[in-house]
Design a protein around this motif. Sequence first.
Motif, PDB file in Angstrom:
ATOM      1  N   ALA A   1       0.806  -1.219   0.000  1.00  0.00           N
ATOM      2  CA  ALA A   1       0.000   0.000   0.000  1.00  0.00           C
ATOM      3  C   ALA A   1       0.839   1.269   0.000  1.00  0.00           C
ATOM      4  N   GLU A   2       2.170   1.148   0.129  1.00  0.00           N
ATOM      5  CA  GLU A   2       3.007   2.347   0.229  1.00  0.00           C
ATOM      6  C   GLU A   2       2.868   3.251  -0.989  1.00  0.00           C
ATOM      7  N   SER A   3       2.716   2.667  -2.171  1.00  0.00           N
ATOM      8  CA  SER A   3       2.646   3.453  -3.404  1.00  0.00           C
ATOM      9  C   SER A   3       1.210   3.689  -3.849  1.00  0.00           C
ATOM     10  N   THR A   4       0.290   3.732  -2.892  1.00  0.00           N
ATOM     11  CA  THR A   4      -1.120   3.985  -3.167  1.00  0.00           C
ATOM     12  C   THR A   4      -1.582   5.164  -2.317  1.00  0.00           C
ATOM     13  N   PRO A   5      -2.781   5.694  -2.560  1.00  0.00           N
ATOM     14  CA  PRO A   5      -3.274   6.788  -1.708  1.00  0.00           C
ATOM     15  C   PRO A   5      -3.383   6.411  -0.235  1.00  0.00           C
ATOM     16  N   TRP A   6      -3.522   5.126   0.084  1.00  0.00           N
ATOM     17  CA  TRP A   6      -3.590   4.705   1.476  1.00  0.00           C
ATOM     18  C   TRP A   6      -2.206   4.715   2.123  1.00  0.00           C
ATOM     19  N   GLY A   7      -1.183   4.881   1.297  1.00  0.00           N
ATOM     20  CA  GLY A   7       0.176   5.104   1.785  1.00  0.00           C
ATOM     21  C   GLY A   7       0.626   6.517   1.498  1.00  0.00           C
ATOM     22  N   ASP A   8      -0.347   7.411   1.226  1.00  0.00           N
ATOM     23  CA  ASP A   8      -0.105   8.838   0.966  1.00  0.00           C
ATOM     24  C   ASP A   8       0.624   9.086  -0.346  1.00  0.00           C
ATOM     25  N   GLU A   9       0.421   8.228  -1.340  1.00  0.00           N
ATOM     26  CA  GLU A   9       1.032   8.453  -2.650  1.00  0.00           C
ATOM     27  C   GLU A   9       0.047   8.052  -3.741  1.00  0.00           C
ATOM     28  N   ASP A  10      -0.533   9.034  -4.406  1.00  0.00           N
ATOM     29  CA  ASP A  10      -1.419   8.755  -5.529  1.00  0.00           C
ATOM     30  C   ASP A  10      -0.596   8.726  -6.810  1.00  0.00           C
ATOM     31  N   SER A  11      -1.164   8.190  -7.878  1.00  0.00           N
ATOM     32  CA  SER A  11      -0.489   8.152  -9.170  1.00  0.00           C
ATOM     33  C   SER A  11      -1.161   9.140 -10.102  1.00  0.00           C
ATOM     34  N   PRO A  12      -0.396  10.063 -10.711  1.00  0.00           N
ATOM     35  CA  PRO A  12      -1.007  10.972 -11.682  1.00  0.00           C
ATOM     36  C   PRO A  12      -1.525  10.183 -12.867  1.00  0.00           C
ATOM     37  N   VAL A  13      -2.510  10.728 -13.546  1.00  0.00           N
ATOM     38  CA  VAL A  13      -3.129  10.008 -14.653  1.00  0.00           C
ATOM     39  C   VAL A  13      -3.208  10.927 -15.862  1.00  0.00           C
ATOM     40  N   LEU A  14      -2.896  10.378 -17.023  1.00  0.00           N
ATOM     41  CA  LEU A  14      -2.995  11.104 -18.281  1.00  0.00           C
ATOM     42  C   LEU A  14      -4.417  10.933 -18.800  1.00  0.00           C
ATOM     43  N   VAL A  15      -5.174  12.024 -18.818  1.00  0.00           N
ATOM     44  CA  VAL A  15      -6.591  11.963 -19.182  1.00  0.00           C
ATOM     45  C   VAL A  15      -6.775  12.431 -20.617  1.00  0.00           C
ATOM     46  N   THR A  16      -7.564  11.690 -21.385  1.00  0.00           N
ATOM     47  CA  THR A  16      -7.874  12.064 -22.761  1.00  0.00           C
ATOM     48  C   THR A  16      -9.386  12.129 -22.938  1.00  0.00           C
TER      49      THR A  16
END
Length: 356
Positions: free
Chosen positions: A223-238
């Motif tokens: 979970a460290e690399s997730t929002p529950w580990g305080d890290e969200d992933s940016p997303v490329l939106v089209t």
Amino acid sequence: MLAPPCDGRVTPSCEAAVVPTVETMRVTSHLTSVSWIPSEAVKGYTKPAFTMGIAHYDEPPPDTIDDLEALRAADAFRLAHRLEAWAEFDGGVLVDHGARGGLIMGSTTVRLGRLGVTFAAFSLPDLRPEPEIGDGWIRFSQTVGGRTAMPLPRRSSRPPYLRLQSPFVWTTLSLTLHADGRAEGSLSGASPFPRHWVYGADDTLAMKAGLTDYKTWAGQEGAESTPWGDEDSPVLVTAAETALEREMSALIMRGGRKPVIRSLEAGTVLVRQGEPGSSLFLLLDGVLTVDVDGRALPELGPGAILGERAVLEGGLRTATLTASTPVRVAEASPDIIDVAALARLAEGHRREDSLA
């Protein structure tokens, strides 16, 4: 002599002192995201489970969401996310607000011959921080997610160097409400996999994540690399493609002859303006830049159909298409699509006309 007090009366002498009553404006809106596994998206040693029919890819979700629960019951998505919000403004000043919504987790069905086993999913607590408030606006944000219960064997850098749990899947939706009645929604974060589609307040497809990254997602350690580990992933939106393109996508992928799947690294040219070509392309994943006579046109995202004008207009490519991210395309023969449909598509694809 002093004038008598107005006491709220409208008379010639008091008219300028009357303050008009401003009615409270209530603004409401909602967003829905649906996460699903598109055809040919799984790679590596887990792909055989999909090609053998043990696990399954998902059909593209509908253009309009009428009944999320019916889609969930049909095992049509892996995760859905609903955010509903309202705000009341008095004279442009926020006086009250609220939000609700959450996760609708799909199930995963595994088949061995005629037998099928459906696994329930594991949900994480919804994350709903305090809304941001500005001058005449309020922005709500919500993150939901979890993981499927189906074991997904994958390598790990930590002992015992093998993980059986599937990685986390999530989306973060943001919804901004304005005192003038406007509402703006966005997909502000998401897991690298699977595909995420977002539906607006009219429940029609409005935007989508432009890129999936199965390798990064499968390498998730915890979970460290997730929002529950305080890290969200940016997303490329089209932007969403047209309904006609979605119809053609189904024909290309499942209409008979299987298309050739090609992968391009960022910076690779798919087709070059002026060169001969007769294939159609369906952009499965990633983003392509479009260049016509040295002019940059709007980028293209997943679901776009490409190459029809060369088929209809003499066999020469009318634009240069270059991968701005890693890209996957399906290459198909144009004879699987009706010529009249290709002509309608081409008419809508005269992108250079908008720059004239």
